[in-house]
Design an enzyme around this catalytic site. Structure first.
Site, short mmCIF file in Angstrom:
data_model
loop_
_atom_site.label_atom_id
_atom_site.label_comp_id
_atom_site.label_asym_id
_atom_site.label_seq_id
_atom_site.Cartn_x
_atom_site.Cartn_y
_atom_site.Cartn_z
N TYR A 153 11.34 -6.80 -32.42
CA TYR A 153 11.46 -6.88 -31.52
C TYR A 153 9.42 -6.95 -31.16
CZ TYR A 153 9.23 -4.35 -27.07
OH TYR A 153 8.55 -4.52 -25.85
N ASP A 241 5.26 -8.05 -38.80
CA ASP A 241 4.74 -7.80 -37.44
C ASP A 241 5.34 -6.15 -38.30
OD1 ASP A 241 4.91 -5.25 -35.48
OD2 ASP A 241 5.97 -6.90 -33.81
N LYS A 269 1.59 1.50 -33.46
CA LYS A 269 2.62 3.71 -33.27
C LYS A 269 1.33 4.38 -35.05
CE LYS A 269 6.28 1.68 -31.62
NZ LYS A 269 6.68 0.24 -31.53
#
Ligand SMILES: *Cc1c(COP(=O)(O)O)cnc(C)c1O
Length: 432
Positions: A153, A241, A269
């Site tokens: 994702y 990522d 995050k």
């Protein structure tokens, strides 16, 4: 399939009332799909507050929390140093649209911690970071194609949603409506853990160096090294990522753990400490192609927001190398306990661990890719186990496609309570 109706958890009265009100004014009642609890066939608890390892819902129930804002709260919820930093920043103004010292300090902190990250651009979400990384790779190489891996994702930009993992997987979607074929015609989706053949039309390969949006799927030995050399041979850029793995696996992220250096990184995050902040970074010659220096445009009204940089700096200051060792020890104990508790109830289980991340697959097979993750999720055992754990005061992610996040506030007693709960929950699930 297990029957969730016989598993004793349902949200409290106030959570149910709020959800009823929410669905009238917010699509599906939530602002990010997985929060709706659809894949675990329930409706969510609404959070009133959180502290350390725990969240408390609006009905006064508390849960040992392994969601931790999807990993953003690595110090635990409401860490006093983060709160103090945010409050002090807020007193000076919440946004200026002009540069600040804290942005410089945060960029310095990230660049000095991550080998190969020479410069950093701050944005407000992981989606923006990956979207810009792809644009930069295309701008720098003059090529169009992007290779991504099924089950990884990278946020919800059009070109990266194909076979997306996370919420896309949770909802069982191949991608998304509203994405024109032209937007994904330059996206090539290939299986995780297999090094693809690349040609000179490929601008970039984007990968989660440890896949953490289809459950946790570690890279097999040679996979990341193989991507590095395939990119080098084809003249393509390698993008890690690290929105989950950055400052989660180690200060230097997955790149340092696995010893493979990408050309570009994305972070999110952890580095915002629970306030909206993300970043892309990498080689200086590439990063200098971003506007205003270069021809690749990128901008953001709230980019480098002072509340977010204050929170991020407070978090990064605490994350010395031994903090990651401590966290890894907690996760190792938890994973071993869960494995033992669930398998001794007679259920098939795999608990993959990558240093400080873990997940649960109710499967006898080792999961190596998205097909394996989907097969593991299809038994429905995760749903039953999840609900049985909530009933015992432990909150895992409300989807089999997510990972578990421990924080530095999780203590041995929390872990032991979690394992005890898992023994009971697994026995209950096995009886169904
Ligand atoms: C969460 C996540 C994103 C998207 O970040 P948002 O802040 O939700 O836009 C991108 N990549 C990975 C690996 C993620 O886990």
């Amino acid at each position: 399939m297990a029957d969730p109706a016989s598993v004793a958890w349902s949200p409290g009265l106030r959570s149910r009332q709020l959800f009823d009100e929410a669905v009238a004014v917010i699509p599906g009642g939530v602002n990010s799909p997985v929060r709706a609890f659809g894949s675990v066939r329930s409706t969510p608890y609404f959070v009133r507050r959180a502290h350390g390892a725990r969240v408390e819902d609006v009905d006064g129930n508390t849960y040992i929390d392994y969601v931790q804002s999807w990993g953003a709260s690595i110090l635990g919820h409401a860490h006093p140093e983060v709160l103090t930093a945010v409050a002090a920043a807020a007193a000076l103004g919440t946004s200026y649209g002009a540069p600040t010292e804290a942005e410089v300090l945060l960029a310095q902190a990230v660049c000095s911690a991550v080998d190969g990250c020479d410069m950093l651009r701050l944005v407000s979400s992981g989606t923006e970071a990956t979207m810009t990384a792809v644009r930069l790779a295309r701008g720098a190489t003059g090529r169009d194609k992007v290779v991504k891996f099924a089950g990884c994702y990278h946020g919800h930009s059009d070109g990266l949603l194909a076979a997306g993992g996370s919420g896309v997987a949770t909802l069982g979607l191949p991608g998304s409506a509203g994405v024109p074929a032209s937007a994904v015609s330059d996206t090539l989706v290939v299986p995780y853990n297999v090094v693809p053949d690349l040609d000179d039309s490929v601008a970039a390969v984007i990968v989660e160096p440890a896949a953490a949006n289809m459950g946790l799927v570690p890279p097999v030995p040679g996979f990341l090294e193989g991507l590095r050399s395939a990119c080098d041979s084809a003249g393509a850029l390698l993008v890690f990522d690290e929105v989950i793995t950055g400052f989660r696996l180690a200060r230097g992220g997955a790149a340092s753990v696995f010893g493979v250096r990408p050309d570009l990184f994305t972070f999110g995050k952890v580095i915002g400490g629970g306030v909206p902040l993300a970043a892309l970074g990498g080689r200086k010659d590439l990063m200098e192609q971003l506007s205003p220096l270069g021809a690749v445009y990128q901008a953001g009204t709230l980019s480098g927001n002072p509340l977010a940089t204050a929170a991020g700096l407070a978090v990064l200051r605490r994350l010395s190398d031994d903090r990651f060792d401590e966290l890894a020890a907690v996760v190792a104990r938890l994973a071993a306990g869960l494995r033992e508790a669930i398998s001794s109830a007679g259920l098939p289980v795999e608990v993959p661990v990558v240093r400080t991340l873990f997940s649960l697959f109710f499967s006898a097979e080792t999961v190596r890719d998205y097909e394996g993750a989907k097969a593991a999720a299809s038994s429905g055992l995760y749903t039953s186990f999840f609900l049985a754990m909530l009933a015992r005061g432990v909150a895992f992610a409300p989807s089999p496609y997510e990972v578990g996040f421990c924080s530095l506030a999780h203590e041995e007693a929390d872990v032991e309570r979690t394992i005890d709960a898992a023994s009971e929950a697994a026995r209950q699930v096995a009886l169904q």
